[in-house]
Enzyme design. Structure first.
Site, PDB file in Angstrom:
ATOM      1  N   ASP A 100       0.837  -1.203   0.000  1.00 24.99           N
ATOM      2  CA  ASP A 100       0.000   0.000   0.000  1.00 24.99           C
ATOM      3  C   ASP A 100       0.873   1.255   0.000  1.00 24.99           C
ATOM      4  O   ASP A 100       1.965   1.258  -0.561  1.00 24.99           O
ATOM      5  CB  ASP A 100      -0.949  -0.040   1.205  1.00 24.99           C
ATOM      6  CG  ASP A 100      -0.204  -0.062   2.548  1.00 24.99           C
ATOM      7  OD1 ASP A 100       1.054  -0.032   2.534  1.00 24.99           O
ATOM      8  OD2 ASP A 100      -0.868  -0.089   3.591  1.00 24.99           O
ATOM      9  N   ASP A 124       3.385  -7.611   8.066  1.00 23.78           N
ATOM     10  CA  ASP A 124       2.621  -6.508   7.484  1.00 23.78           C
ATOM     11  C   ASP A 124       1.953  -5.674   8.579  1.00 23.78           C
ATOM     12  O   ASP A 124       2.034  -4.445   8.568  1.00 23.78           O
ATOM     13  CB  ASP A 124       1.565  -7.052   6.522  1.00 23.78           C
ATOM     14  CG  ASP A 124       0.805  -5.949   5.807  1.00 23.78           C
ATOM     15  OD1 ASP A 124       1.293  -5.467   4.779  1.00 23.78           O
ATOM     16  OD2 ASP A 124      -0.280  -5.558   6.295  1.00 23.78           O
TER      17      ASP A 124
END
Length: 305
Positions: free
Chosen positions: A214, A282
């Site tokens: 992202d 993550d």
């Protein structure tokens, strides 16, 4: 997921704007004693009832989970908590007949948001897509997707990308197709986290999931010295200039992040003798990143993240 790993590695090998620093990876790994388990809903912003409605909520959440930065006041927290409040107020808010008909103003009202959302038309289109495809192929229930995946995160990602075009997060980079699948993977990861790896969240292959590439993760990896940018790319990000979706720079930012974290995971496993999940890494990186609001990230208008 093999495609995600292999294509990301290919990008990292042929990257023109980003260098993955092996010594930087080693330095970060040396500072990590263990990856702290991050509670999926540590902020209390998500809907959870331990049943099928939670899955319906998560699919809607992932369908809308992209591109907050054009509105400096909007964040993921507003989306997650707004959808939660909507469900608490009306359990039928995400029934497929409702999803198929939402308008921009109605979505804003649902989220209690006072002005148009970034890429609002795309968000409405994707809500409609989820509503129509759930009705057509899954009897209106997102839980049926999970039932059909046979406790396989890989199969769940495959089903999501096959049935919902809005989840087909891939690009062409220097003539090669690159697979990233951020929102499809986070659907599986959020299910696993929400249900604590049990029931609807039980996946025998959760270790197959990569990180969710992202805005935040590349910025954190660059801050940690894992990713090194060319001066031109660094200047673009520092100036808050838009980096075009699908451009070499944008694909490299995301693919090199996936590759770098896979290398981090391998080193941590060697060091500790234990398997580390990309999902856990993550969450750790993302949690690290949101502690620093001043951390500059790249800016791309995209429905994929």
């Amino acid at each position: 997921m093999d495609d995600v790993r292999a294509s990301s590695a290919w990008v990292a090998k042929h990257s023109s704007h980003i260098f993955v620093d092996s010594s930087g990876i080693e330095k970060v790994v040396e500072t990590i004693d263990s990856i702290p388990r991050v509670n999926w809903d540590f902020e209390g912003i998500h809907y959870f009832d331990n049943g099928p409605l939670t899955i319906q909520y998560l699919l809607v959440l992932e369908a809308l989970n992209f591109c907050f930065w054009p509105d400096k006041d909007l964040s993921y927290d507003h989306l997650a908590s707004g959808l939660k409040a909507a469900l608490l107020n009306d359990k039928s808010a995400f029934d497929v007949d409702r999803l198929q008909k939402y308008t921009g103003p109605q979505l804003r009202e649902l989220l209690n948001w006072p002005r148009p959302l970034p890429l609002e038309d795309e968000r409405i289109r994707l809500l409609h897509e989820v509503g129509f495809e759930l009705e057509r192929s899954f009897n209106g229930k997102a839980s049926n997707i999970v039932e059909a995946c046979g406790k396989s995160a890989i199969k769940l990602v495959s089903l999501a990308t096959c049935h919902f075009p809005g989840f087909r997060d891939h690009s062409v980079y220097k003539g090669h197709q690159v697979f990233l699948y951020k929102r499809a993977q986070i659907f599986a990861a959020d299910l696993w986290g929400a249900f604590q790896g049990q029931g609807y969240g039980e996946f025998n292959d959760i270790g197959s999931i990569t990180i969710m590439a992202d805005y935040i993760v590349p910025a954190v990896l660059q801050q940690l010295g894992v990713l090194k940018y060319t001066s031109n790319l660094a200047k673009l990000i520092e100036a808050n200039s838009e980096i075009v979706s699908g451009s070499e720079e944008e694909v490299e930012l995301r693919a090199c992040s996936i590759y770098a974290v896979e290398k981090m995971k391998e080193l941590i496993s060697i060091k500790s003798g234990k398997q580390v999940l990309s999902v856990e890494l993550d969450l750790w990186l993302w949690s690290f990143g949101i502690q620093f609001p001043s951390l500059q990230h790249h800016r791309t208008l995209s429905i994929y993240y």
